[in-house]
Design a protein around this motif. Structure first.
Motif, short mmCIF file in Angstrom:
data_model
loop_
_atom_site.label_atom_id
_atom_site.label_comp_id
_atom_site.label_asym_id
_atom_site.label_seq_id
_atom_site.Cartn_x
_atom_site.Cartn_y
_atom_site.Cartn_z
N ASP A 77 0.82 -1.20 0.00
CA ASP A 77 0.00 0.00 0.00
C ASP A 77 0.86 1.26 0.00
O ASP A 77 0.54 2.25 -0.66
N LYS A 78 1.99 1.22 0.70
CA LYS A 78 2.92 2.35 0.69
C LYS A 78 3.57 2.49 -0.68
O LYS A 78 3.70 3.61 -1.20
N PHE A 79 3.97 1.38 -1.29
CA PHE A 79 4.59 1.39 -2.62
C PHE A 79 3.64 2.01 -3.65
O PHE A 79 4.04 2.81 -4.49
N ILE A 80 2.37 1.66 -3.57
CA ILE A 80 1.38 2.16 -4.52
C ILE A 80 0.91 3.57 -4.13
O ILE A 80 0.38 4.30 -4.95
N THR A 81 1.13 3.94 -2.89
CA THR A 81 0.68 5.20 -2.28
C THR A 81 -0.85 5.26 -2.14
O THR A 81 -1.47 6.28 -2.39
N TRP A 82 -1.41 4.14 -1.72
CA TRP A 82 -2.84 4.07 -1.48
C TRP A 82 -3.18 4.47 -0.05
O TRP A 82 -2.49 4.09 0.89
N ASP A 83 -4.29 5.19 0.08
CA ASP A 83 -4.89 5.33 1.40
C ASP A 83 -5.97 4.26 1.51
O ASP A 83 -6.19 3.48 0.57
N SER A 84 -6.66 4.19 2.62
CA SER A 84 -7.62 3.10 2.82
C SER A 84 -8.79 3.15 1.84
O SER A 84 -9.27 2.11 1.38
N LEU A 85 -9.25 4.34 1.47
CA LEU A 85 -10.36 4.44 0.50
C LEU A 85 -9.92 3.98 -0.89
O LEU A 85 -10.66 3.30 -1.59
N GLN A 86 -8.72 4.37 -1.29
CA GLN A 86 -8.21 3.95 -2.59
C GLN A 86 -8.02 2.43 -2.62
O GLN A 86 -8.36 1.79 -3.61
N ARG A 87 -7.48 1.87 -1.56
CA ARG A 87 -7.29 0.42 -1.50
C ARG A 87 -8.64 -0.28 -1.63
O ARG A 87 -8.78 -1.24 -2.37
N GLN A 88 -9.63 0.22 -0.92
CA GLN A 88 -10.95 -0.41 -0.94
C GLN A 88 -11.55 -0.41 -2.35
O GLN A 88 -12.14 -1.39 -2.77
N SER A 89 -11.36 0.66 -3.09
CA SER A 89 -11.98 0.75 -4.42
C SER A 89 -11.13 0.12 -5.53
O SER A 89 -11.66 -0.16 -6.60
N ARG A 90 -9.85 -0.11 -5.29
CA ARG A 90 -8.97 -0.58 -6.36
C ARG A 90 -8.29 -1.93 -6.10
O ARG A 90 -7.55 -2.41 -6.95
N LEU A 91 -8.54 -2.52 -4.96
CA LEU A 91 -7.85 -3.76 -4.61
C LEU A 91 -8.09 -4.87 -5.63
O LEU A 91 -7.22 -5.71 -5.87
N HIS A 92 -9.25 -4.86 -6.26
CA HIS A 92 -9.56 -5.89 -7.26
C HIS A 92 -8.61 -5.85 -8.45
O HIS A 92 -8.53 -6.81 -9.22
N LEU A 93 -7.86 -4.78 -8.61
CA LEU A 93 -6.93 -4.64 -9.73
C LEU A 93 -5.59 -5.33 -9.47
O LEU A 93 -4.68 -5.26 -10.29
N ILE A 94 -5.48 -6.01 -8.33
CA ILE A 94 -4.27 -6.77 -7.99
C ILE A 94 -4.64 -8.24 -7.91
O ILE A 94 -5.63 -8.61 -7.30
N ALA A 95 -3.82 -9.08 -8.53
CA ALA A 95 -3.99 -10.54 -8.44
C ALA A 95 -2.83 -11.09 -7.62
O ALA A 95 -1.68 -10.70 -7.81
N ASN A 96 -3.15 -12.00 -6.72
CA ASN A 96 -2.16 -12.57 -5.81
C ASN A 96 -1.75 -13.97 -6.29
O ASN A 96 -2.59 -14.86 -6.41
N ASN A 97 -0.46 -14.14 -6.53
CA ASN A 97 0.07 -15.46 -6.88
C ASN A 97 0.20 -16.26 -5.59
O ASN A 97 1.20 -16.22 -4.90
N SER A 98 -0.85 -16.99 -5.27
CA SER A 98 -0.90 -17.70 -4.00
C SER A 98 -0.36 -19.12 -4.07
O SER A 98 -0.08 -19.72 -3.03
N ARG A 99 -0.23 -19.68 -5.26
CA ARG A 99 0.38 -21.00 -5.41
C ARG A 99 1.27 -21.01 -6.64
O ARG A 99 0.88 -20.55 -7.70
N PHE A 100 2.47 -21.52 -6.45
CA PHE A 100 3.41 -21.74 -7.55
C PHE A 100 4.17 -23.00 -7.22
O PHE A 100 4.82 -23.09 -6.18
N LEU A 101 4.07 -23.97 -8.10
CA LEU A 101 4.68 -25.27 -7.86
C LEU A 101 5.38 -25.76 -9.11
O LEU A 101 4.75 -25.89 -10.16
N ILE A 102 6.67 -25.98 -9.00
CA ILE A 102 7.40 -26.77 -9.99
C ILE A 102 7.38 -28.18 -9.42
O ILE A 102 7.77 -28.39 -8.26
N LEU A 103 6.90 -29.14 -10.18
CA LEU A 103 6.82 -30.50 -9.65
C LEU A 103 8.18 -30.98 -9.18
O LEU A 103 9.21 -30.65 -9.80
N PRO A 104 8.23 -31.70 -8.07
CA PRO A 104 9.51 -32.01 -7.41
C PRO A 104 10.51 -32.77 -8.27
O PRO A 104 11.71 -32.64 -8.05
N TRP A 105 10.08 -33.52 -9.24
CA TRP A 105 11.01 -34.30 -10.06
C TRP A 105 11.48 -33.53 -11.30
O TRP A 105 12.30 -34.00 -12.05
N ILE A 106 10.98 -32.32 -11.48
CA ILE A 106 11.37 -31.49 -12.63
C ILE A 106 12.58 -30.64 -12.24
O ILE A 106 12.52 -29.87 -11.29
#
Length: 169
Positions: A77-106
Motif C-alpha cells: 500500500d505504501k509502494f502504490i501510495t494508497w490510502d484506505s479508501l483507494q485500497r478499498q476501491s482498487r484492490l480488485h486490480l491486484i492478483a495474488n500469486n498464492s500457489r506456484f509449484l514446480i513439480l519435485p522431479w522437474i
C-alpha cells in the motif's frame, strides 16, 4: 552426458505452453497436484481466481494459482501510495500469486522464471476475458525462511518490502 541434459532442458523450455484451467478434469488435476506436492497444500483460492498448468511435450512441469489480493499489506500500500479508501476501491486490480509449484522431479534451469514471465504476460488478458477487467499488478509473498525468491527476481518482479503474517488478513 551433460550435453544431453542441456539439450533436453532447452527443448522443454522452447516447447513450454501455459494452459488456463478451464474444465473439471483440469481443475481436479490442478487441485490434486497442489494437494500432494505444494508445501501449503490445497485450499480454494479466494474471490476472482485463475489457475494455470505449464506443459512441455504433454508433460506437466508446473502449476500456478492467482486469486484475490491480500486485503491490507503495508509495504504494498505504501509502494502504490494508497490510502484506505483507494485500497478499498482498487484492490480488485491486484492478483495474488498464492500457489506456484514446480513439480519435485522437474529439474530444468530457468524454468520457474520463464513460467512466471509467461504467466505475467498472459494473465491480464485471461483475467479480462473471465472478469471484464485487467489487473494492473501481481503480488506474491515469499516465505523467506523457506525460499529466496530468486525466480521472481529473475522474472522481473520487484521486492517491495516485508509483510508480517498479521497483515495478510
Amino acid at each position: 552426458d551433460p550435453q544431453v541434459q542441456i539439450d533436453i532442458a532447452i527443448n522443454f523450455l522452447s516447447n513450454l505452453q501455459l494452459e488456463l484451467v478451464r474444465n473439471k478434469t483440469q481443475s481436479a488435476l490442478w487441485n490434486e497436484h497442489i494437494h500432494r506436492y505444494h508445501y501449503l497444500g490445497f485450499t480454494p483460492l479466494p474471490g476472482a481466481q485463475l489457475r494455470y498448468i505449464a506443459y512441455s511435450d504433454d508433460k506437466i512441469l508446473a502449476l500456478l494459482g492467482f486469486g484475490a489480493a491480500a486485503w491490507k499489506v503495508a509495504p504494498r500500500d505504501k509502494f502504490i501510495t494508497w490510502d484506505s479508501l483507494q485500497r478499498q476501491s482498487r484492490l480488485h486490480l491486484i492478483a495474488n500469486n498464492s500457489r506456484f509449484l514446480i513439480l519435485p522431479w522437474i529439474k530444468i534451469k530457468n524454468l520457474a522464471s520463464k513460467v512466471l514471465a509467461l504467466t505475467a504476460k498472459r494473465l491480464p488478458e485471461d483475467w479480462n476475458a473471465r472478469y471484464g477487467y485487467r489487473p494492473v499488478l501481481l503480488e506474491t509473498f515469499v516465505e523467506t525462511n523457506r525460499f529466496q525468491g530468486t525466480c521472481y527476481k529473475a522474472a522481473n518482479w520487484i521486492q517491495i518490502g516485508r509483510a508480517s503474517c498479521r497483515e495478510r488478513v
